[in-house]
Motif scaffolding. Structure first.
Motif, PDB file in Angstrom:
ATOM      1  N   GLY A   1       0.833  -1.082  -0.038  1.00 33.91           N
ATOM      2  CA  GLY A   1       0.039  -0.031  -0.082  1.00 33.91           C
ATOM      3  C   GLY A   1       0.874   1.204  -0.068  1.00 33.91           C
ATOM      4  N   LEU A   2       1.740   1.328   0.805  1.00 30.02           N
ATOM      5  CA  LEU A   2       2.681   2.241   0.662  1.00 30.02           C
ATOM      6  C   LEU A   2       3.403   2.835  -0.620  1.00 30.02           C
ATOM      7  CD1 LEU A   2       4.469   4.135   2.879  1.00 30.02           C
ATOM      8  CD2 LEU A   2       6.313   2.472   2.628  1.00 30.02           C
TER       9      LEU A   2
ATOM     10  N   SER B   1      -2.572   6.735   2.289  1.00 26.27           N
ATOM     11  CA  SER B   1      -3.806   6.544   1.332  1.00 26.27           C
ATOM     12  C   SER B   1      -3.792   5.192   0.521  1.00 26.27           C
ATOM     13  CB  SER B   1      -3.598   7.599   0.385  1.00 26.27           C
ATOM     14  OG  SER B   1      -3.803   8.833   0.987  1.00 26.27           O
ATOM     15  N   GLY B   2      -2.471   4.848   0.415  1.00 25.14           N
ATOM     16  CA  GLY B   2      -2.449   3.450  -0.334  1.00 25.14           C
ATOM     17  C   GLY B   2      -2.664   2.267   0.533  1.00 25.14           C
ATOM     18  N   LYS B   3      -2.357   2.587   1.772  1.00 24.23           N
ATOM     19  CA  LYS B   3      -2.179   1.519   2.905  1.00 24.23           C
ATOM     20  C   LYS B   3      -3.740   1.141   2.845  1.00 24.23           C
ATOM     21  CE  LYS B   3       2.065   2.309   5.290  1.00 24.23           C
ATOM     22  NZ  LYS B   3       2.534   2.624   6.723  1.00 24.23           N
ATOM     23  N   LEU B   4      -4.743   2.162   3.074  1.00 23.82           N
ATOM     24  CA  LEU B   4      -6.057   2.235   2.971  1.00 23.82           C
ATOM     25  C   LEU B   4      -6.518   1.124   2.195  1.00 23.82           C
ATOM     26  CD1 LEU B   4      -8.636   3.445   4.352  1.00 23.82           C
ATOM     27  CD2 LEU B   4      -8.657   5.046   2.670  1.00 23.82           C
ATOM     28  N   VAL B   5      -6.293   1.458   0.950  1.00 19.61           N
ATOM     29  CA  VAL B   5      -6.606   0.515  -0.052  1.00 19.61           C
ATOM     30  C   VAL B   5      -6.152  -1.057  -0.082  1.00 19.61           C
ATOM     31  CG1 VAL B   5      -6.867   0.036  -2.721  1.00 19.61           C
ATOM     32  CG2 VAL B   5      -7.013   2.547  -1.688  1.00 19.61           C
ATOM     33  N   ALA B   6      -5.085  -0.932   0.352  1.00 16.64           N
ATOM     34  CA  ALA B   6      -4.353  -2.260   0.243  1.00 16.64           C
ATOM     35  C   ALA B   6      -5.052  -3.271   1.477  1.00 16.64           C
ATOM     36  CB  ALA B   6      -2.711  -2.206   0.322  1.00 16.64           C
ATOM     37  N   GLU B   7      -5.198  -2.671   2.518  1.00 19.74           N
ATOM     38  CA  GLU B   7      -5.708  -3.513   3.867  1.00 19.74           C
ATOM     39  C   GLU B   7      -7.176  -4.158   3.566  1.00 19.74           C
ATOM     40  OE1 GLU B   7      -4.666  -0.486   6.761  1.00 19.74           O
ATOM     41  OE2 GLU B   7      -6.784   0.674   6.349  1.00 19.74           O
ATOM     42  N   LEU B   8      -7.938  -3.503   2.614  1.00 20.94           N
ATOM     43  CA  LEU B   8      -9.468  -3.693   2.498  1.00 20.94           C
ATOM     44  C   LEU B   8      -9.505  -5.259   2.269  1.00 20.94           C
ATOM     45  CD1 LEU B   8     -10.869  -0.713   0.712  1.00 20.94           C
ATOM     46  CD2 LEU B   8     -11.338  -1.351   3.167  1.00 20.94           C
TER      47      LEU B   8
ATOM     48  N   PRO C   1     -14.115  10.785  10.609  1.00 18.68           N
ATOM     49  CA  PRO C   1     -13.740  11.398   9.583  1.00 18.68           C
ATOM     50  C   PRO C   1     -12.757  10.413   8.621  1.00 18.68           C
ATOM     51  CG  PRO C   1     -12.110  12.071  11.244  1.00 18.68           C
ATOM     52  CD  PRO C   1     -13.410  11.012  11.869  1.00 18.68           C
ATOM     53  N   HIS C   2     -12.414  10.668   7.440  1.00 17.59           N
ATOM     54  CA  HIS C   2     -11.644   9.953   6.475  1.00 17.59           C
ATOM     55  C   HIS C   2     -10.214   9.789   7.226  1.00 17.59           C
ATOM     56  CE1 HIS C   2     -15.097  10.513   3.865  1.00 17.59           C
ATOM     57  NE2 HIS C   2     -14.673   9.598   3.108  1.00 17.59           N
ATOM     58  N   LEU C   3     -10.010   9.434   8.398  1.00 12.70           N
ATOM     59  CA  LEU C   3      -8.941   9.531   9.042  1.00 12.70           C
ATOM     60  C   LEU C   3      -8.560   7.981   9.517  1.00 12.70           C
ATOM     61  CD1 LEU C   3      -6.766  10.932  10.502  1.00 12.70           C
ATOM     62  CD2 LEU C   3      -8.166  11.122  12.427  1.00 12.70           C
ATOM     63  N   GLY C   4      -7.189   7.494   9.241  1.00  7.30           N
ATOM     64  CA  GLY C   4      -6.791   6.212   9.569  1.00  7.30           C
ATOM     65  C   GLY C   4      -7.445   5.106   8.806  1.00  7.30           C
ATOM     66  N   CYS C   5      -7.938   4.107   9.395  1.00  7.72           N
ATOM     67  CA  CYS C   5      -8.673   3.002   8.835  1.00  7.72           C
ATOM     68  C   CYS C   5     -10.221   3.187   9.481  1.00  7.72           C
ATOM     69  CB  CYS C   5      -8.177   1.629   9.149  1.00  7.72           C
ATOM     70  SG  CYS C   5      -9.382   0.333   8.390  1.00  7.72           S
ATOM     71  N   PHE C   6     -11.213   3.698   8.851  1.00 10.58           N
ATOM     72  CA  PHE C   6     -12.487   3.967   9.238  1.00 10.58           C
ATOM     73  C   PHE C   6     -13.254   2.687   9.200  1.00 10.58           C
ATOM     74  CE2 PHE C   6     -11.450   6.434   5.559  1.00 10.58           C
ATOM     75  CZ  PHE C   6     -11.911   5.834   4.392  1.00 10.58           C
TER      76      PHE C   6
ATOM     77  N   TRP D   1     -12.170   7.216  15.641  1.00 17.87           N
ATOM     78  CA  TRP D   1     -11.142   6.762  14.449  1.00 17.87           C
ATOM     79  C   TRP D   1     -10.205   5.627  14.786  1.00 17.87           C
ATOM     80  CZ3 TRP D   1      -6.100   7.908  13.864  1.00 17.87           C
ATOM     81  CH2 TRP D   1      -5.328   8.514  14.750  1.00 17.87           C
ATOM     82  N   GLY D   2     -10.001   5.021  13.714  1.00 16.28           N
ATOM     83  CA  GLY D   2      -9.097   3.907  13.962  1.00 16.28           C
ATOM     84  C   GLY D   2      -7.323   4.243  13.416  1.00 16.28           C
ATOM     85  N   GLU D   3      -6.836   4.267  14.373  1.00 18.44           N
ATOM     86  CA  GLU D   3      -5.299   4.480  13.949  1.00 18.44           C
ATOM     87  C   GLU D   3      -4.510   3.334  13.367  1.00 18.44           C
ATOM     88  OE1 GLU D   3      -1.082   5.806  16.253  1.00 18.44           O
ATOM     89  OE2 GLU D   3      -2.975   5.569  17.363  1.00 18.44           O
ATOM     90  N   ARG D   4      -3.862   3.525  12.267  1.00 18.63           N
ATOM     91  CA  ARG D   4      -3.221   2.195  11.805  1.00 18.63           C
ATOM     92  C   ARG D   4      -1.825   2.211  12.547  1.00 18.63           C
ATOM     93  NH1 ARG D   4      -3.779   4.191   7.056  1.00 18.63           N
ATOM     94  NH2 ARG D   4      -5.738   3.048   6.683  1.00 18.63           N
ATOM     95  N   LEU D   5      -1.520   1.241  12.919  1.00 17.35           N
ATOM     96  CA  LEU D   5      -0.439   1.006  13.754  1.00 17.35           C
ATOM     97  C   LEU D   5       1.022   0.554  12.928  1.00 17.35           C
ATOM     98  CD1 LEU D   5      -1.539  -0.921  16.873  1.00 17.35           C
ATOM     99  CD2 LEU D   5      -0.955   1.749  16.580  1.00 17.35           C
TER     100      LEU D   5
END
Length: 266
Positions: free
Chosen positions: A10-11, A49-56, A90-95, A205-209
């Motif tokens: 995703g990175l 932003s890429g990690k958000l897509v790749a983790e789905l 919000p559109h923050l971290g992993c919603f 909100w869900g923080e990505r560790l």
């Protein structure tokens, strides 16, 4: 696939899109500048932003991911009041993980969460995403009038509802309100739901560790009551979203077209 691998891919994806798409890059930078950020504050958001897509795929179809909580006592206290809980994210971290974590921790005990869901246009993807999002303790409502009624009913039954108030709503379902100092078409639904049902409002909100270690769910109550006037209340919700985003600007979706014109239909 392990989360660390997906986040690594995703990175690369996030940076690839940022470099390749001039339109996306200009919008990303303009939004970050509008929020008054320097490059050190937004630089990590390119990869996130890429990690958000790749983790789905993992979140929708794989085994549960590690989750820790920061503020779960606020959730338990709000649920105990029995007047419904409205989660604003919000559109923050992993919603995506925020609703899943709630479902796993609280939703299966009889107080499920209902989230708004706009089905993808492709029919095959609609089936996959719909099945993945509907799980024990988690229900989906369509972005239609019937979906709004479903959410009101859930809150009045003492259940939970999750919304992304910084999402541009369809035409006729929002109003112009300042977001980081610029007028943005903003949903009124979050405020109307709270005012019509008397639900308790929580910010989450869900923080990505780092290194694929999972996620940390942050929950906090409003620092003051929601204003009674609709316009004031919508502006107040925007301020709350801004405050959350500035807690971790490196995980906000700055490339989202927040200031775009509303679409005609749902």
């Amino acid at each position: 696939a392990p989360l660390w691998l997906l986040h690594g891919l995703g990175l690369a994806l996030g940076w690839g899109v940022f470099v390749a798409s001039g339109v996306y890059r200009m919008r990303f930078l303009a939004n970050a500048r509008q929020a008054g950020l320097g490059w050190r504050q937004w630089i990590e958001a390119v990869g996130h932003s890429g990690k958000l897509v790749a983790e789905l795929p993992r979140l929708w179809l794989g085994n549960p991911v590690p989750v820790v909580w920061n503020g779960e006592d606020h959730v338990a206290a709000a649920l105990a009041q029995g007047r419904g809980v409205l989660f604003l994210t919000p559109h923050l971290g992993c919603f995506e993980i925020t609703a899943q974590a709630y479902a796993q921790r609280f939703g299966q005990l009889g107080q499920p969460m209902t989230v708004l869901f706009r089905p993808p246009r492709q029919s095959w993807l609609r089936a996959v995403v719909g099945a993945a999002r509907q799980r024990p303790g988690l229900l989906v409502a369509p972005t239609t009038l019937s979906g709004v009624k479903q959410m009101i009913k859930a809150l009045k039954a003492g259940e939970s509802v999750g919304l992304l108030p910084d999402q541009v709503p369809p035409k006729g379902m929002g109003m112009m309100s300042p977001f980081f100092g610029q007028q943005a078409y903003t949903m009124t639904l979050s405020v109307r739901l709270a005012q019509q049902t008397g639900a308790c409002v929580l910010l989450a909100w869900g923080e990505r560790l780092s290194w694929g270690r999972g996620f940390r769910i942050h929950v906090q109550p409003l620092n003051e009551p929601l204003p009674k006037a609709l316009g004031d209340a919508v502006a107040f919700v925007n301020q709350c979203m801004q405050a959350l985003i500035l807690q971790c600007p490196g995980q906000y979706l700055w490339g989202y077209a927040r200031y775009k014109q509303a679409r005609e239909s749902l």
